[in-house]
Design a protein around this motif. Sequence first.
Motif, mmCIF file in Angstrom:
data_model
loop_
_atom_site.group_PDB
_atom_site.id
_atom_site.type_symbol
_atom_site.label_atom_id
_atom_site.label_comp_id
_atom_site.label_asym_id
_atom_site.label_seq_id
_atom_site.Cartn_x
_atom_site.Cartn_y
_atom_site.Cartn_z
ATOM 1 N N MET A 187 0.828 -1.201 0.000
ATOM 2 C CA MET A 187 0.000 0.000 0.000
ATOM 3 C C MET A 187 0.866 1.257 0.000
ATOM 4 N N SER A 188 0.733 2.138 -0.997
ATOM 5 C CA SER A 188 1.477 3.399 -0.991
ATOM 6 C C SER A 188 0.695 4.397 -0.126
ATOM 7 N N THR A 189 1.284 5.597 0.072
ATOM 8 C CA THR A 189 0.650 6.527 1.011
ATOM 9 C C THR A 189 0.420 7.906 0.395
ATOM 10 N N THR A 190 -0.513 8.634 0.966
ATOM 11 C CA THR A 190 -0.708 10.031 0.568
ATOM 12 C C THR A 190 -0.141 10.960 1.631
ATOM 13 N N LYS A 191 0.365 10.388 2.731
ATOM 14 C CA LYS A 191 0.950 11.215 3.797
ATOM 15 C C LYS A 191 2.411 11.525 3.423
ATOM 16 N N PRO A 192 2.878 12.754 3.664
ATOM 17 C CA PRO A 192 4.231 13.116 3.197
ATOM 18 C C PRO A 192 5.383 12.557 4.050
ATOM 19 N N VAL A 193 5.094 12.181 5.301
ATOM 20 C CA VAL A 193 6.182 11.744 6.196
ATOM 21 C C VAL A 193 5.878 10.347 6.741
ATOM 22 N N ILE A 194 6.909 9.509 6.736
ATOM 23 C CA ILE A 194 6.779 8.178 7.339
ATOM 24 C C ILE A 194 7.713 8.116 8.545
ATOM 25 N N VAL A 195 7.196 7.720 9.679
ATOM 26 C CA VAL A 195 8.060 7.445 10.836
ATOM 27 C C VAL A 195 8.129 5.936 10.962
ATOM 28 N N ALA A 217 4.661 3.904 11.290
ATOM 29 C CA ALA A 217 4.845 2.543 10.785
ATOM 30 C C ALA A 217 5.740 1.725 11.706
ATOM 31 N N GLY A 218 5.503 0.420 11.699
ATOM 32 C CA GLY A 218 6.334 -0.478 12.495
ATOM 33 C C GLY A 218 5.984 -1.914 12.192
ATOM 34 N N ALA A 222 6.496 -5.137 6.950
ATOM 35 C CA ALA A 222 7.586 -6.094 7.177
ATOM 36 C C ALA A 222 8.923 -5.415 6.887
ATOM 37 N N HIS A 223 9.955 -5.834 7.632
ATOM 38 C CA HIS A 223 11.270 -5.211 7.460
ATOM 39 C C HIS A 223 11.995 -5.836 6.259
ATOM 40 N N ALA A 224 11.580 -5.460 5.057
ATOM 41 C CA ALA A 224 12.218 -5.942 3.824
ATOM 42 C C ALA A 224 12.045 -4.852 2.772
ATOM 43 N N VAL A 225 12.964 -4.837 1.791
ATOM 44 C CA VAL A 225 12.986 -3.723 0.829
ATOM 45 C C VAL A 225 11.655 -3.580 0.092
ATOM 46 N N GLY A 226 11.061 -4.695 -0.344
ATOM 47 C CA GLY A 226 9.824 -4.644 -1.131
ATOM 48 C C GLY A 226 8.677 -3.954 -0.390
ATOM 49 N N PRO A 227 8.276 -4.489 0.758
ATOM 50 C CA PRO A 227 7.166 -3.862 1.494
ATOM 51 C C PRO A 227 7.475 -2.426 1.934
ATOM 52 N N LEU A 228 8.720 -2.153 2.293
ATOM 53 C CA LEU A 228 9.070 -0.782 2.707
ATOM 54 C C LEU A 228 8.957 0.164 1.512
ATOM 55 N N TYR A 288 20.096 -2.947 10.653
ATOM 56 C CA TYR A 288 18.759 -2.844 10.044
ATOM 57 C C TYR A 288 18.590 -1.720 9.023
ATOM 58 N N GLY A 289 19.613 -0.878 8.845
ATOM 59 C CA GLY A 289 19.406 0.323 8.035
ATOM 60 C C GLY A 289 19.377 0.106 6.532
ATOM 61 N N HIS A 290 20.111 -0.926 6.041
ATOM 62 C CA HIS A 290 20.275 -1.074 4.578
ATOM 63 C C HIS A 290 18.934 -1.172 3.853
ATOM 64 N N GLU A 291 18.038 -2.017 4.375
ATOM 65 C CA GLU A 291 16.737 -2.221 3.707
ATOM 66 C C GLU A 291 15.980 -0.895 3.582
ATOM 67 N N VAL A 292 16.116 -0.048 4.608
ATOM 68 C CA VAL A 292 15.334 1.191 4.631
ATOM 69 C C VAL A 292 15.905 2.193 3.619
ATOM 70 N N VAL A 293 17.226 2.315 3.566
ATOM 71 C CA VAL A 293 17.823 3.229 2.571
ATOM 72 C C VAL A 293 17.538 2.720 1.155
ATOM 73 N N GLU A 294 17.662 1.411 0.952
ATOM 74 C CA GLU A 294 17.382 0.867 -0.389
ATOM 75 C C GLU A 294 15.939 1.139 -0.787
ATOM 76 N N ALA A 295 15.029 1.051 0.153
ATOM 77 C CA ALA A 295 13.613 1.337 -0.146
ATOM 78 C C ALA A 295 13.426 2.825 -0.462
ATOM 79 N N CYS A 296 14.168 3.689 0.219
ATOM 80 C CA CYS A 296 14.077 5.130 -0.077
ATOM 81 C C CYS A 296 14.565 5.410 -1.492
ATOM 82 N N ILE A 297 15.642 4.739 -1.896
ATOM 83 C CA ILE A 297 16.158 4.924 -3.262
ATOM 84 C C ILE A 297 15.106 4.450 -4.265
ATOM 85 N N ALA A 298 14.497 3.299 -3.983
ATOM 86 C CA ALA A 298 13.497 2.753 -4.915
ATOM 87 C C ALA A 298 12.237 3.620 -4.961
#
Length: 375
Positions: free
Chosen positions: A1-9, A34-35, A62-68, A88-98
Motif C-alpha cells: 500500500m502506498s501513502t498520501t501522507k508526506p512523512v513516514i516514521v 509505521a512499524g 515487514a522489514h524488507a525492501v519490497g514492502p518498505l 537494520y538500516g540497509h533495507e530502509v535506505v534501499e527502499a528510499c532509493i526505490a
Amino acid sequence: MSTTKPVIVYGASGYTGRLICEYLREYNLPFVAAGRDKARVQEAMDKIPGIETATYEVVEVAHAVGPLTELFTGASVVCNTVGPFAQYGHEVVEACIAAGTHYLDTTGEQDWLIACDEQYGQAMADLGLLLCPGLAQMYTTGEIAANICLETPGLDTLDIQVFWKGFPTIASTRTILVNAALSKAYYLEQNQYVEWPADAGLYDVTVPGQHQTELALPWGGTSHPVWFKRDPRVANVKVLGGVFNRALMQGVPQIVAAVVEQVKDLAVEEKYTVLAEQAAGVMNEMPPRENPRINTSLDSVYASGPLGRAHCVIYGNCNYKQTGLLQAYAAHSLLQQAPQRVGFASGCQAFGHSELLGTLRSFGLVMEPVLTVHG
Ligand SMILES: NC(=O)c1ccc[n+]([C@@H]2O[C@H](COP(=O)([O-])OP(=O)(O)OC[C@H]3O[C@@H](n4cnc5c(N)ncnc54)[C@H](OP(=O)(O)O)[C@@H]3O)[C@@H](O)[C@H]2O)c1
C-alpha cells in the motif's frame, strides 16, 4: 500500500519514533506511524498528548525492501528509528532509493555513517535526495557547537566532548553494545581516519561547568570525524563521550570486553542474536519520559588552529526529545524547500546549524551557546 501522507516514521512504536510523531503533530504534518507490529504502534500513538488533533495513520510493515518501498511510495521523507542501523538500516535506505524519498535517521553509529557515505551517497545524490543519517542529539547538537566555533576562520582542529544524563532505551543499549563489539572506531587526523586503540579505555576528563571530573570513552568514534572529513575547514577531529555517572562508566569497558570475548568466534547473525540477548539483560524496558530537571546534555567543543582558539558549550536537556524535534523540523523543512545538500550530508550541512540551533532553542531544549573566542 502506498501513502498520501508526506512523512513516514518507521519504528514509531519506539521511544524515539513516538517523540518524532509528537513533534510532527506540533508542526501540523500528516504522517504514517509505521512499524513491525500494528498494535504496538497504535499503543504508542495512543499515549501521545493531543494526538487526536494529528492527521496520521498506523501501518504495519515487514522489514524488507519490497514492502518498505511500497509503503514509502508517495511520501517525501522517511524518519527511520529502527536501530542498530548497521544491522537494520540497509533495507530502509534501499527502499528510499526505490521509492524516491529523502532519508533521515537517528544513528550515532560511525560505521553506519561510513557505509551510507560510501554505499548510498552517490545514488541518493543522483536522485536529488537527501541521505541524512545521524540527525539526533548525539551528535547534531555537538555539530552545532563545532560550527559555531568554526565561524571564526583559521581553526582546523576539533576536540569534542559529549555528555548526557539518563537511561538509554532498549534499542540504544543494543546499539551501544553492537557498535562496541563489531565495529572499529576512528578519529580524524590530517583528514585521514585513524583507528582508536581497541582498548582505548576510560579517560578522566574535565567538564565545563562543574568541579568534578567525569569518565569518557571514544564511544564508537562518533559521527563528527565522518561529517568533518569533507569539510575544507577541518583536518583533525577527536571525540570523547559518556554519561554523567562515574560508577556506570567504570563498568562499561568490562561489560564490552566480556561481550566481545563471548561473540568473537560466532558467525555475524549469531553475534547479533547474542548481543541482543546481552543488551536485553542490561535494559529491557522503556525508560521513563524525560524530565528536564534530570535528563541533561552537554556538548563542548574546543576548536583550535595555529593562531586562534574558540570554545563553545551547549547545555541542554532531554536528549531524546532533542532528537525527535530535530527529525520533525527536518521533515518540515524538506516539505517546503530543497536541502542545502543532496546525497550524504549531516544535519548542519543539510539544514544549517543556525536553523537547527534556533529550533532547539525555540522548544526550550538547549540554552544559548556559551562561546569564548581568542586570537
Ligand atoms: N544518536 C542519538 O542521539 C539517538 C537518539 C535516540 C535514538 N537513537 C538510536 O535510534 C534507535 C532507536 O532508539 P529508540 O530509543 O527508539 O529505541 P526503542 O524504544 O527500543 O525502539 C526501537 C524501535 O525499533 C523497532 N524494531 C526493533 N527491531 C526491529 C526489527 N527487527 N524490525 C523492525 N523494527 C524493529 C521497534 O519495534 P517494536 O516496538 O515492534 O519492538 C521500535 O519501534 C537506536 O539505535 C538508538 O541508539 C540515537
